[in-house]
Write an enzyme that holds these catalytic residues in place. Structure first.
Site, PDB file in Angstrom:
ATOM      1  N   ASP A  20       1.133  -0.171  -0.886  1.00 50.26           N
ATOM      2  CA  ASP A  20       0.904  -1.439  -0.172  1.00 50.26           C
ATOM      3  C   ASP A  20       1.985  -2.472  -0.497  1.00 50.26           C
ATOM      4  O   ASP A  20       2.554  -2.452  -1.592  1.00 50.26           O
ATOM      5  CB  ASP A  20      -0.481  -1.974  -0.559  1.00 50.26           C
ATOM      6  CG  ASP A  20      -0.957  -3.037   0.405  1.00 50.26           C
ATOM      7  OD1 ASP A  20      -0.368  -3.186   1.493  1.00 50.26           O
ATOM      8  OD2 ASP A  20      -1.930  -3.738   0.068  1.00 50.26           O
ATOM      9  N   GLY A  21       2.243  -3.354   0.454  1.00 46.59           N
ATOM     10  CA  GLY A  21       3.137  -4.485   0.206  1.00 46.59           C
ATOM     11  C   GLY A  21       4.495  -4.369   0.868  1.00 46.59           C
ATOM     12  O   GLY A  21       5.387  -5.184   0.589  1.00 46.59           O
ATOM     13  N   GLY A  23       5.269  -4.976   4.010  1.00 49.45           N
ATOM     14  CA  GLY A  23       5.450  -6.124   4.901  1.00 49.45           C
ATOM     15  C   GLY A  23       5.838  -7.362   4.099  1.00 49.45           C
ATOM     16  O   GLY A  23       6.776  -8.083   4.459  1.00 49.45           O
ATOM     17  N   ARG A  33       9.368  -6.456   9.199  1.00 45.35           N
ATOM     18  CA  ARG A  33       8.469  -5.610   8.408  1.00 45.35           C
ATOM     19  C   ARG A  33       8.970  -4.168   8.292  1.00 45.35           C
ATOM     20  O   ARG A  33       8.801  -3.514   7.273  1.00 45.35           O
ATOM     21  CB  ARG A  33       7.063  -5.602   9.034  1.00 45.35           C
ATOM     22  CG  ARG A  33       6.374  -6.942   9.031  1.00 45.35           C
ATOM     23  CD  ARG A  33       5.044  -6.853   9.784  1.00 45.35           C
ATOM     24  NE  ARG A  33       4.172  -5.839   9.232  1.00 45.35           N
ATOM     25  CZ  ARG A  33       3.378  -6.026   8.182  1.00 45.35           C
ATOM     26  NH1 ARG A  33       3.350  -7.184   7.568  1.00 45.35           N
ATOM     27  NH2 ARG A  33       2.614  -5.050   7.738  1.00 45.35           N
ATOM     28  N   THR A  66      -6.380   5.141   9.562  1.00 46.39           N
ATOM     29  CA  THR A  66      -7.005   5.055  10.893  1.00 46.39           C
ATOM     30  C   THR A  66      -6.874   3.623  11.415  1.00 46.39           C
ATOM     31  O   THR A  66      -6.567   3.399  12.590  1.00 46.39           O
ATOM     32  CB  THR A  66      -8.505   5.426  10.782  1.00 46.39           C
ATOM     33  OG1 THR A  66      -8.606   6.690  10.129  1.00 46.39           O
ATOM     34  CG2 THR A  66      -9.180   5.481  12.123  1.00 46.39           C
ATOM     35  N   ASN A  68      -4.608   1.494  10.751  1.00 45.13           N
ATOM     36  CA  ASN A  68      -3.215   1.119  11.077  1.00 45.13           C
ATOM     37  C   ASN A  68      -2.878   1.327  12.555  1.00 45.13           C
ATOM     38  O   ASN A  68      -1.918   0.740  13.064  1.00 45.13           O
ATOM     39  CB  ASN A  68      -2.211   1.903  10.218  1.00 45.13           C
ATOM     40  CG  ASN A  68      -2.133   1.448   8.781  1.00 45.13           C
ATOM     41  OD1 ASN A  68      -1.791   2.216   7.881  1.00 45.13           O
ATOM     42  ND2 ASN A  68      -2.463   0.198   8.508  1.00 45.13           N
ATOM     43  N   ARG A 194      -8.346  -3.376  -3.812  1.00 45.03           N
ATOM     44  CA  ARG A 194      -9.323  -2.740  -2.914  1.00 45.03           C
ATOM     45  C   ARG A 194      -9.000  -1.258  -2.810  1.00 45.03           C
ATOM     46  O   ARG A 194      -7.882  -0.836  -3.093  1.00 45.03           O
ATOM     47  CB  ARG A 194      -9.182  -3.280  -1.479  1.00 45.03           C
ATOM     48  CG  ARG A 194      -9.501  -4.687  -1.228  1.00 45.03           C
ATOM     49  CD  ARG A 194      -9.451  -4.931   0.287  1.00 45.03           C
ATOM     50  NE  ARG A 194      -8.094  -5.015   0.788  1.00 45.03           N
ATOM     51  CZ  ARG A 194      -7.342  -6.101   0.741  1.00 45.03           C
ATOM     52  NH1 ARG A 194      -7.824  -7.202   0.197  1.00 45.03           N
ATOM     53  NH2 ARG A 194      -6.120  -6.113   1.230  1.00 45.03           N
ATOM     54  N   SER A 196      -9.759   0.301   0.304  1.00 39.30           N
ATOM     55  CA  SER A 196      -9.367   0.383   1.716  1.00 39.30           C
ATOM     56  C   SER A 196      -9.613   1.738   2.377  1.00 39.30           C
ATOM     57  O   SER A 196      -8.716   2.312   2.991  1.00 39.30           O
ATOM     58  CB  SER A 196      -7.879   0.002   1.882  1.00 39.30           C
ATOM     59  OG  SER A 196      -7.663  -1.305   1.456  1.00 39.30           O
ATOM     60  N   GLU A 207      -9.177   7.320 -12.573  1.00 34.39           N
ATOM     61  CA  GLU A 207      -8.765   6.072 -13.208  1.00 34.39           C
ATOM     62  C   GLU A 207      -8.015   5.249 -12.162  1.00 34.39           C
ATOM     63  O   GLU A 207      -7.209   5.796 -11.399  1.00 34.39           O
ATOM     64  CB  GLU A 207      -7.833   6.365 -14.396  1.00 34.39           C
ATOM     65  CG  GLU A 207      -8.499   7.121 -15.527  1.00 34.39           C
ATOM     66  CD  GLU A 207      -9.645   6.336 -16.165  1.00 34.39           C
ATOM     67  OE1 GLU A 207      -9.558   5.095 -16.239  1.00 34.39           O
ATOM     68  OE2 GLU A 207     -10.630   6.982 -16.580  1.00 34.39           O
TER      69      GLU A 207
HETATM   70  C1  FPP Z   1       1.397  -0.810   3.630  1.00 34.97           C
HETATM   71  O1  FPP Z   1       2.208  -1.959   3.577  1.00 34.97           O
HETATM   72  C2  FPP Z   1       2.164   0.355   4.059  1.00 34.97           C
HETATM   73  C3  FPP Z   1       1.964   1.053   5.220  1.00 34.97           C
HETATM   74  C4  FPP Z   1       0.934   0.700   6.210  1.00 34.97           C
HETATM   75  C5  FPP Z   1       2.804   2.203   5.580  1.00 34.97           C
HETATM   76  C6  FPP Z   1       3.251   3.043   4.432  1.00 34.97           C
HETATM   77  C7  FPP Z   1       4.471   3.733   4.849  1.00 34.97           C
HETATM   78  C8  FPP Z   1       5.547   3.957   4.070  1.00 34.97           C
HETATM   79  C9  FPP Z   1       5.612   3.649   2.643  1.00 34.97           C
HETATM   80  C10 FPP Z   1       6.787   4.526   4.665  1.00 34.97           C
HETATM   81  C11 FPP Z   1       6.653   5.903   5.154  1.00 34.97           C
HETATM   82  C12 FPP Z   1       6.336   6.854   4.096  1.00 34.97           C
HETATM   83  C13 FPP Z   1       6.503   8.157   4.216  1.00 34.97           C
HETATM   84  C14 FPP Z   1       6.039   9.032   3.127  1.00 34.97           C
HETATM   85  C15 FPP Z   1       7.103   8.771   5.412  1.00 34.97           C
HETATM   86  P1  FPP Z   1       1.841  -3.154   4.535  1.00 34.97           P
HETATM   87  O2  FPP Z   1       2.605  -2.997   5.796  1.00 34.97           O
HETATM   88  O3  FPP Z   1       0.360  -3.227   4.703  1.00 34.97           O
HETATM   89  O4  FPP Z   1       2.375  -4.374   3.699  1.00 34.97           O
HETATM   90  P2  FPP Z   1       1.746  -5.841   3.672  1.00 34.97           P
HETATM   91  O5  FPP Z   1       0.341  -5.705   3.152  1.00 34.97           O
HETATM   92  O6  FPP Z   1       2.635  -6.572   2.735  1.00 34.97           O
HETATM   93  O7  FPP Z   1       1.797  -6.370   5.074  1.00 34.97           O
END
Ligand code: FPP
Length: 248
Positions: A20-21, A23, A33, A66, A68, A194, A196, A207
């Site tokens: 996460d993070g 964005g 993003r 899902t 997303n 969370r 999620s 853990e």
């Molecule tokens: C959450 O950050 C991340 C995602 C929804 C996508 C995760 C995807 C990757 C790490 C890249 C692709 C990976 C592979 C293995 C191909 P967020 O967008 O929710 O960030 P935010 O909470 O800061 O908005």
């Protein structure tokens, strides 16, 4: 630094990660993003290497939930093309390092070119043994549990299964994760505390490790730090400390 502190005899067999993070990482730098997601893919490659170095056997990553699917269309499309380009870039590396790629989630929902690319990599790496990467794509735990319940109900109705036989092990065998052990450690980055909708059944005794670091900055050193933290914990699985000592 943290790597030297890791006890190689007590490395978690299965590490699951909520990446996460991305964005926020991009926003802090005045970037779109998608740059955060791109850097996130690089972080995942780093963490995979780190996991292999210390002998983790299963690494699960929440790559696309899902929920997303409800993001703006442009971001969904950008994530799908990032998935395709990452698979194209990484497949040879997976093969060279004997790493198998598996998937959990409703992958039928993926656009056909993405599904086909993914399937190609799943098939090509199916024989690999050193480590298994499990990508959660179009995944949510409630979806997975409901699918299991429907399949169990159908098998009971069709007399393939008797309701009395439904226990922890049987239920697990109806989940997408049936071929994998439960995670020993779940990591979530970016300061959110969370779960999620991720692996709700499977993390009953995992853990949990939360860090403020945004995913694109979570690299080898941060992964090793999480492993060191995990190794300080006493996993009692509902028993007492004293009971555990007499079991050794
Ligand atoms: C959450 O950050 C991340 C995602 C929804 C996508 C995760 C995807 C990757 C790490 C890249 C692709 C990976 C592979 C293995 C191909 P967020 O967008 O929710 O960030 P935010 O909470 O800061 O908005």
């Amino acid at each position: 630094m943290f790597k030297e502190q890791i006890d190689k005899t007590r490395v978690p067999q299965h590490v699951a990660i909520i990446m996460d993070g991305n964005g926020r990482w991009a926003k802090e730098r005045g970037l779109d993003r998608i740059f955060g997601h791109k850097e996130g893919a690089a972080a995942f490659s780093d963490v995979t290497e780190a996991a292999v170095e210390i002998g983790v056997k299963y690494l699960t990553a929440y790559a696309f939930s899902t929920e997303n699917w409800n993001r703006p269309q442009a971001e969904v499309e950008a994530l799908m093309s990032l998935l395709v380009s990452t698979i194209e870039k990484e497949t040879e590396k997976l093969l060279k390092n004997d790493i198998r790629l598996c998937c959990i989630g409703d992958i039928k929902r993926l656009p056909k070119p993405v599904f086909d690319k993914l399937n190609g990599c799943l098939e090509r790496t199916a024989h690999c043994k050193r480590m298994t990467i499990i990508l959660a794509l179009s995944y949510s735990s409630k979806w997975e549990i409901l699918e299991a319940v429907k399949n169990i109900a159908n098998d009971v109705k069709d007399n393939k299964l008797s309701a009395e036989k439904i226990d922890d092990e049987l239920f697990s065998s109806y989940l997408n994760t049936k071929n994998f052990p439960d995670p020993d450690l779940l990591i979530r980055t970016s300061g959110e505390t969370r779960i999620s909708n991720f692996l709700l059944w499977q993390i009953a005794y995992s853990e949990l490790y939360f860090t403020n670091t945004n995913w694109p900055d979570f690299r080898k050193e941060q992964f090793f730090e999480a492993i060191c933290d995990y190794q300080k914990r006493e996993r009692r699985f509902g028993k007492t400390s004293e009971q555990l000592k007499t079991e050794i």
